[in-house]
Design a protein around this motif. Structure first.
Motif, mmCIF file in Angstrom:
data_model
loop_
_atom_site.group_PDB
_atom_site.id
_atom_site.type_symbol
_atom_site.label_atom_id
_atom_site.label_comp_id
_atom_site.label_asym_id
_atom_site.label_seq_id
_atom_site.Cartn_x
_atom_site.Cartn_y
_atom_site.Cartn_z
ATOM 1 N N GLY A 1 -51.943 17.619 31.510
ATOM 2 C CA GLY A 1 -52.747 16.583 30.868
ATOM 3 C C GLY A 1 -53.690 17.088 29.779
ATOM 4 N N THR A 2 -54.677 16.273 29.482
ATOM 5 C CA THR A 2 -55.645 16.609 28.440
ATOM 6 C C THR A 2 -56.891 17.239 29.078
ATOM 7 O OG1 THR A 2 -56.753 14.484 28.624
ATOM 8 C CG2 THR A 2 -54.929 14.604 27.060
ATOM 9 N N THR A 3 -57.722 17.818 28.234
ATOM 10 C CA THR A 3 -58.984 18.403 28.709
ATOM 11 C C THR A 3 -59.791 17.357 29.486
ATOM 12 O OG1 THR A 3 -59.034 19.983 26.905
ATOM 13 C CG2 THR A 3 -61.155 19.443 27.901
ATOM 14 N N LYS A 4 -59.844 16.131 28.932
ATOM 15 C CA LYS A 4 -60.645 15.062 29.561
ATOM 16 C C LYS A 4 -60.079 14.655 30.923
ATOM 17 C CE LYS A 4 -62.624 12.784 25.566
ATOM 18 N NZ LYS A 4 -62.385 11.711 24.607
ATOM 19 N N ASP A 5 -58.735 14.631 31.034
ATOM 20 C CA ASP A 5 -58.120 14.257 32.326
ATOM 21 C C ASP A 5 -58.689 15.103 33.449
ATOM 22 O OD1 ASP A 5 -56.344 12.431 31.246
ATOM 23 O OD2 ASP A 5 -54.722 13.886 31.002
ATOM 24 N N TYR A 6 -58.813 16.422 33.174
ATOM 25 C CA TYR A 6 -59.213 17.312 34.268
ATOM 26 C C TYR A 6 -60.737 17.404 34.430
ATOM 27 C CZ TYR A 6 -54.255 18.080 34.183
ATOM 28 O OH TYR A 6 -52.905 17.858 34.205
ATOM 29 N N VAL A 7 -61.491 17.098 33.374
ATOM 30 C CA VAL A 7 -62.954 16.979 33.553
ATOM 31 C C VAL A 7 -63.196 15.864 34.571
ATOM 32 C CG1 VAL A 7 -65.096 16.204 32.440
ATOM 33 C CG2 VAL A 7 -63.622 17.848 31.275
ATOM 34 N N LYS A 8 -62.492 14.749 34.370
ATOM 35 C CA LYS A 8 -62.640 13.589 35.259
ATOM 36 C C LYS A 8 -62.214 13.962 36.684
ATOM 37 C CE LYS A 8 -61.205 8.723 35.213
ATOM 38 N NZ LYS A 8 -60.035 8.540 36.053
ATOM 39 N N MET A 9 -61.070 14.640 36.786
ATOM 40 C CA MET A 9 -60.554 14.987 38.115
ATOM 41 C C MET A 9 -61.505 15.937 38.856
ATOM 42 S SD MET A 9 -56.898 16.752 39.074
ATOM 43 C CE MET A 9 -55.842 15.478 38.486
ATOM 44 N N ILE A 10 -62.041 16.925 38.151
ATOM 45 C CA ILE A 10 -62.925 17.902 38.805
ATOM 46 C C ILE A 10 -64.194 17.185 39.296
ATOM 47 C CG2 ILE A 10 -64.281 20.025 38.455
ATOM 48 C CD1 ILE A 10 -62.123 20.814 36.318
ATOM 49 N N ARG A 11 -64.714 16.260 38.461
ATOM 50 C CA ARG A 11 -65.895 15.468 38.877
ATOM 51 C C ARG A 11 -65.548 14.618 40.089
ATOM 52 N NH1 ARG A 11 -67.497 13.757 33.074
ATOM 53 N NH2 ARG A 11 -68.915 15.465 32.574
ATOM 54 N N GLU A 12 -64.402 13.945 40.011
ATOM 55 C CA GLU A 12 -64.026 13.036 41.106
ATOM 56 C C GLU A 12 -63.825 13.770 42.431
ATOM 57 O OE1 GLU A 12 -61.857 9.609 38.367
ATOM 58 O OE2 GLU A 12 -60.610 10.964 39.557
ATOM 59 N N GLN A 13 -63.474 15.047 42.356
ATOM 60 C CA GLN A 13 -63.267 15.801 43.599
ATOM 61 C C GLN A 13 -64.590 16.340 44.147
ATOM 62 O OE1 GLN A 13 -60.106 14.241 43.434
ATOM 63 N NE2 GLN A 13 -60.164 15.593 45.177
ATOM 64 N N GLY A 14 -65.711 16.095 43.425
ATOM 65 C CA GLY A 14 -67.025 16.386 44.007
ATOM 66 C C GLY A 14 -67.826 17.487 43.341
ATOM 67 N N PHE A 15 -67.346 18.053 42.222
ATOM 68 C CA PHE A 15 -68.124 19.101 41.549
ATOM 69 C C PHE A 15 -69.217 18.484 40.674
ATOM 70 C CE2 PHE A 15 -64.542 21.796 42.691
ATOM 71 C CZ PHE A 15 -65.169 22.996 42.953
ATOM 72 N N ASN A 16 -70.297 19.243 40.494
ATOM 73 C CA ASN A 16 -71.407 18.886 39.605
ATOM 74 C C ASN A 16 -71.343 19.719 38.336
ATOM 75 O OD1 ASN A 16 -72.695 17.111 41.214
ATOM 76 N ND2 ASN A 16 -74.301 18.516 41.905
ATOM 77 N N GLU A 17 -72.145 19.330 37.355
ATOM 78 C CA GLU A 17 -72.294 20.106 36.105
ATOM 79 C C GLU A 17 -70.933 20.490 35.529
ATOM 80 O OE1 GLU A 17 -75.163 23.405 36.454
ATOM 81 O OE2 GLU A 17 -76.002 22.379 38.208
ATOM 82 N N VAL A 18 -70.006 19.533 35.522
ATOM 83 C CA VAL A 18 -68.647 19.832 35.047
ATOM 84 C C VAL A 18 -68.637 19.814 33.516
ATOM 85 C CG1 VAL A 18 -66.235 19.094 35.067
ATOM 86 C CG2 VAL A 18 -67.661 18.785 37.112
ATOM 87 N N GLU A 19 -68.136 20.878 32.914
ATOM 88 C CA GLU A 19 -67.991 20.905 31.461
ATOM 89 C C GLU A 19 -66.700 21.603 31.081
ATOM 90 O OE1 GLU A 19 -70.897 24.203 30.172
ATOM 91 O OE2 GLU A 19 -72.182 22.636 31.041
ATOM 92 N N ALA A 20 -66.262 21.351 29.853
ATOM 93 C CA ALA A 20 -65.030 21.987 29.390
ATOM 94 C C ALA A 20 -65.232 22.479 27.973
ATOM 95 C CB ALA A 20 -63.891 20.980 29.425
ATOM 96 N N LYS A 21 -64.623 23.614 27.668
ATOM 97 C CA LYS A 21 -64.663 24.130 26.296
ATOM 98 C C LYS A 21 -63.218 24.324 25.835
ATOM 99 C CE LYS A 21 -66.400 28.058 23.598
ATOM 100 N NZ LYS A 21 -66.883 27.270 22.492
ATOM 101 N N VAL A 22 -62.873 23.635 24.746
ATOM 102 C CA VAL A 22 -61.532 23.835 24.196
ATOM 103 C C VAL A 22 -61.606 25.104 23.358
ATOM 104 C CG1 VAL A 22 -59.702 22.861 22.757
ATOM 105 C CG2 VAL A 22 -61.122 21.355 24.154
ATOM 106 N N VAL A 23 -61.022 26.170 23.863
ATOM 107 C CA VAL A 23 -61.146 27.464 23.195
ATOM 108 C C VAL A 23 -60.108 27.562 22.084
ATOM 109 C CG1 VAL A 23 -61.152 29.950 23.545
ATOM 110 C CG2 VAL A 23 -61.859 28.461 25.394
ATOM 111 N N PHE A 24 -58.913 27.076 22.372
ATOM 112 C CA PHE A 24 -57.834 27.070 21.376
ATOM 113 C C PHE A 24 -56.963 25.860 21.718
ATOM 114 C CE2 PHE A 24 -54.310 27.973 18.864
ATOM 115 C CZ PHE A 24 -54.471 29.130 18.122
ATOM 116 N N PRO A 25 -57.022 24.798 20.896
ATOM 117 C CA PRO A 25 -56.338 23.562 21.269
ATOM 118 C C PRO A 25 -54.867 23.805 21.610
ATOM 119 C CG PRO A 25 -57.663 23.242 19.311
ATOM 120 C CD PRO A 25 -57.699 24.718 19.612
#
Ligand SMILES: C[S@@+](CC[C@H](N)C(=O)[O-])C[C@H]1O[C@@H](n2cnc3c(N)ncnc32)[C@H](O)[C@@H]1O
Length: 252
Positions: free
Chosen positions: A216-240
């Motif tokens: 999926g996309t970067t956003k798909d997994y930001v959402k998934m990681i949050r939904e599974q209960g993590f806090n302070e979730v962030e993502a950095k696209v290092v190389f698209p």
């Protein structure tokens, strides 16, 4: 229902979406991953224009400075080899990956004076560890291969201590068009190089393109990681299309 694959029976054996991989495809994927062992690092370096070492360094910089660290999907030890210190545990479902990694990583560790790492056979979806037993959990270029990504994230949360750090690196896409460009990249440049190395049309990277396309996309997994209960979730696209780093913290 087979006991080892509790979460994927609805998929009917096919690769379906950004979250799950069907049983038959996951097993086929594992066979293909095992076949990459002799040339894994070489192809990775060429496919990423040598950038992969920089991305691995970025993960090391994001980890806590010491403690007990779990790498899920350690493969042949490409990341673990350069992890200095820590009480390091490496997990993988392929016994041959573990054998190669153990030799490589523990030679490097002993030479540096670090304690040997521990190598454990297992899967992200059913981690064979106690609750709250790691300071950090990381996974590099493996998350995309997990057959149930939500279950794997949830298991990572369970084994982390409160406040513990979770890091994922994998090639997310920006959108469908970008996904198509990534597919072209894998089918042309990476495939050509792998074909030269294997001297055969049927090299494992051809098959690995499937997981790349389904991811999926970067956003798909930001959402998934949050939904599974993590806090302070962030993502950095290092190389698209080649590397996104996601991170989160287990709530205190
Ligand atoms: C491409 S290798 C990554 C190796 C290494 N982490 C690196 O940085 O290059 C992916 C690894 O993930 C493992 N893997 C696949 N499915 C997995 C799962 N469900 N749970 C844990 N590891 C898995 C594979 O066996 C393989 O060794």
């Amino acid at each position: 229902m087979g006991g080892n694959y509790p979460n994927i029976w609805h998929t009917g054996g096919s690769l379906v979406d950004t979250e799950t991989i069907g049983r038959e495809d996951w097993e086929e994927l594992q066979r293909n991953l095992e076949a990459t062992i002799p040339v894994y690092d070489k192809v990775n370096r060429v496919a990423t224009f040598g950038q992969v070492s920089k991305w691995r360094r970025m993960v090391r910089e994001r980890l806590p400075k010491q403690g007990r660290l779990l790498e899920i999907g350690c493969g042949p030890g490409s990341f673990a080899e350069d992890v200095l210190g820590y009480d390091l545990v490496c997990l993988d479902p392929i016994p041959e990956m573990l054998r190669v990694a153990e030799e490589r990583v523990n030679i490097a560790r002993t030479t540096r004076g670090d304690e040997p790492a521990t190598f454990v056979h297992g899967k992200a979806e059913e981690l064979p560890f106690q609750d709250s037993s790691f300071d950090a959990v990381c996974t590099l270029f493996s998350f995309r291969d997990w057959y149930d990504k939500r279950a794997g994230i949830s298991e990572s949360l369970r084994v982390l201590k409160p406040g513990g750090t979770f890091i994922i690196v994998d090639p997310a896409k920006i959108n469908r068009f970008h996904g198509f460009l990534g597919w072209l990249w894998m089918r042309t440049y990476v495939s050509l190089y792998a074909r030269m190395l294997y001297k055969s049309e049927s090299h494992p990277w051809k098959w690995l393109t499937k997981t790349y396309v389904s991811f999926g996309t970067t956003k798909d997994y930001v959402k998934m990681i949050r939904e599974q209960g993590f806090n302070e979730v962030e993502a950095k696209v290092v190389f698209p299309g080649m590397a996104t780093i996601w991170q989160g913290k287990k709530p205190n």
